[in-house]
Design a protein around this motif. Sequence first.
Motif, mmCIF file in Angstrom:
data_model
loop_
_atom_site.group_PDB
_atom_site.id
_atom_site.type_symbol
_atom_site.label_atom_id
_atom_site.label_comp_id
_atom_site.label_asym_id
_atom_site.label_seq_id
_atom_site.Cartn_x
_atom_site.Cartn_y
_atom_site.Cartn_z
ATOM 1 N N UNK A 282 -52.379 -44.091 -2.103
ATOM 2 C CA UNK A 282 -53.250 -42.925 -2.281
ATOM 3 C C UNK A 282 -54.622 -43.167 -1.660
ATOM 4 N N UNK A 283 -55.078 -44.414 -1.748
ATOM 5 C CA UNK A 283 -56.429 -44.728 -1.285
ATOM 6 C C UNK A 283 -57.457 -44.493 -2.372
ATOM 7 N N UNK A 284 -57.077 -44.750 -3.628
ATOM 8 C CA UNK A 284 -57.999 -44.562 -4.745
ATOM 9 C C UNK A 284 -58.204 -45.907 -5.453
ATOM 10 N N UNK A 285 -59.076 -45.907 -6.441
ATOM 11 C CA UNK A 285 -59.304 -47.102 -7.242
ATOM 12 C C UNK A 285 -58.075 -47.354 -8.116
ATOM 13 N N UNK A 286 -57.780 -48.613 -8.358
ATOM 14 C CA UNK A 286 -56.655 -48.980 -9.217
ATOM 15 C C UNK A 286 -56.795 -48.350 -10.598
ATOM 16 N N UNK A 287 -58.014 -48.269 -11.113
ATOM 17 C CA UNK A 287 -58.228 -47.707 -12.453
ATOM 18 C C UNK A 287 -58.001 -46.201 -12.503
ATOM 19 N N UNK A 288 -57.829 -45.530 -11.339
ATOM 20 C CA UNK A 288 -57.538 -44.095 -11.318
ATOM 21 C C UNK A 288 -56.047 -43.812 -11.435
ATOM 22 N N UNK A 289 -55.224 -44.837 -11.455
ATOM 23 C CA UNK A 289 -53.785 -44.667 -11.637
ATOM 24 C C UNK A 289 -53.494 -44.657 -13.130
ATOM 25 N N UNK A 290 -52.690 -43.703 -13.568
ATOM 26 C CA UNK A 290 -52.280 -43.640 -14.972
ATOM 27 C C UNK A 290 -50.891 -44.257 -15.085
ATOM 28 N N UNK A 291 -50.806 -45.313 -15.871
ATOM 29 C CA UNK A 291 -49.506 -45.913 -16.173
ATOM 30 C C UNK A 291 -48.976 -45.243 -17.437
ATOM 31 N N UNK A 292 -47.750 -44.746 -17.382
ATOM 32 C CA UNK A 292 -47.083 -44.143 -18.540
ATOM 33 C C UNK A 292 -46.067 -45.164 -19.026
ATOM 34 N N UNK A 293 -46.416 -45.864 -20.097
ATOM 35 C CA UNK A 293 -45.628 -47.001 -20.573
ATOM 36 C C UNK A 293 -44.990 -46.707 -21.923
ATOM 37 N N UNK A 294 -43.705 -46.958 -22.016
ATOM 38 C CA UNK A 294 -43.001 -46.744 -23.281
ATOM 39 C C UNK A 294 -42.905 -48.074 -24.028
ATOM 40 N N UNK A 295 -43.303 -48.019 -25.287
ATOM 41 C CA UNK A 295 -43.181 -49.159 -26.193
ATOM 42 C C UNK A 295 -42.249 -48.753 -27.319
ATOM 43 N N UNK A 296 -41.721 -49.736 -27.998
ATOM 44 C CA UNK A 296 -40.877 -49.498 -29.158
ATOM 45 C C UNK A 296 -41.628 -50.029 -30.372
ATOM 46 N N UNK A 297 -41.984 -49.111 -31.283
ATOM 47 C CA UNK A 297 -42.735 -49.454 -32.486
ATOM 48 C C UNK A 297 -41.834 -49.260 -33.692
ATOM 49 N N UNK A 298 -41.416 -50.364 -34.283
ATOM 50 C CA UNK A 298 -40.476 -50.312 -35.407
ATOM 51 C C UNK A 298 -39.257 -49.468 -35.052
ATOM 52 N N UNK A 299 -38.789 -49.607 -33.820
ATOM 53 C CA UNK A 299 -37.591 -48.922 -33.359
ATOM 54 C C UNK A 299 -37.810 -47.510 -32.846
ATOM 55 N N UNK A 300 -39.063 -47.032 -32.857
ATOM 56 C CA UNK A 300 -39.373 -45.664 -32.431
ATOM 57 C C UNK A 300 -40.169 -45.718 -31.121
ATOM 58 N N UNK A 301 -39.765 -44.946 -30.106
ATOM 59 C CA UNK A 301 -40.505 -44.951 -28.842
ATOM 60 C C UNK A 301 -41.910 -44.359 -28.993
ATOM 61 N N UNK A 302 -42.864 -44.993 -28.315
ATOM 62 C CA UNK A 302 -44.252 -44.528 -28.267
ATOM 63 C C UNK A 302 -44.688 -44.623 -26.814
#
Length: 169
Positions: free
Chosen positions: A49-69
């Motif tokens: 893109x040619x932007x700052x690394x901090x301008x990228x949004x990472x959409x990360x899935x975690x599992x919290x007590x078996x429930x996706x967040x």
Amino acid sequence: MSTPDTTPATISSDAHPRFAEALRELGLQVEVRRFPDAVRTAVQAAAAIGCELSQIVKSLIFEADGVPVLVLMDGSSRVDVERVRTEIGAAEVARAGAGLVRETTGYAIGGVPPFGHLTKTRVLADRGLLGHTEVWAAAGHPHAVFRLDPATLIELAGGTLVDVRERTA
């Protein structure tokens, strides 16, 4: 203006069809950029893109007590799993595997957008995203991204603003 590696995009042809439909349902007109090579990581996306690394949004899935967040984090930071655990009051939190990510969102790792998922999931958005006037996120597959102001992106994702980034020493 497009660089040689990008093509001005239309929502219907360059975003993942499910994500394109989510954009239409929201009445949201955004530029989707498609790249010939995958931009699965924040570093790859920022370079393309040619932007700052901090301008990228990472959409990360975690599992919290078996429930996706879903955690939305800027590309230059890492998620502090302990802070996520404390924030949501879970006993255990870990990164979700590829199968759970696809089952929850409908997208593969490296292309998960911040909204337009198969299932409604709790969303935590790190406050650091608000430090930019615009951010870039995956548009449903590893070859496409879109730009939006961070407050709108967080609102559309149904995110709760939190501080869950790793602190540097």
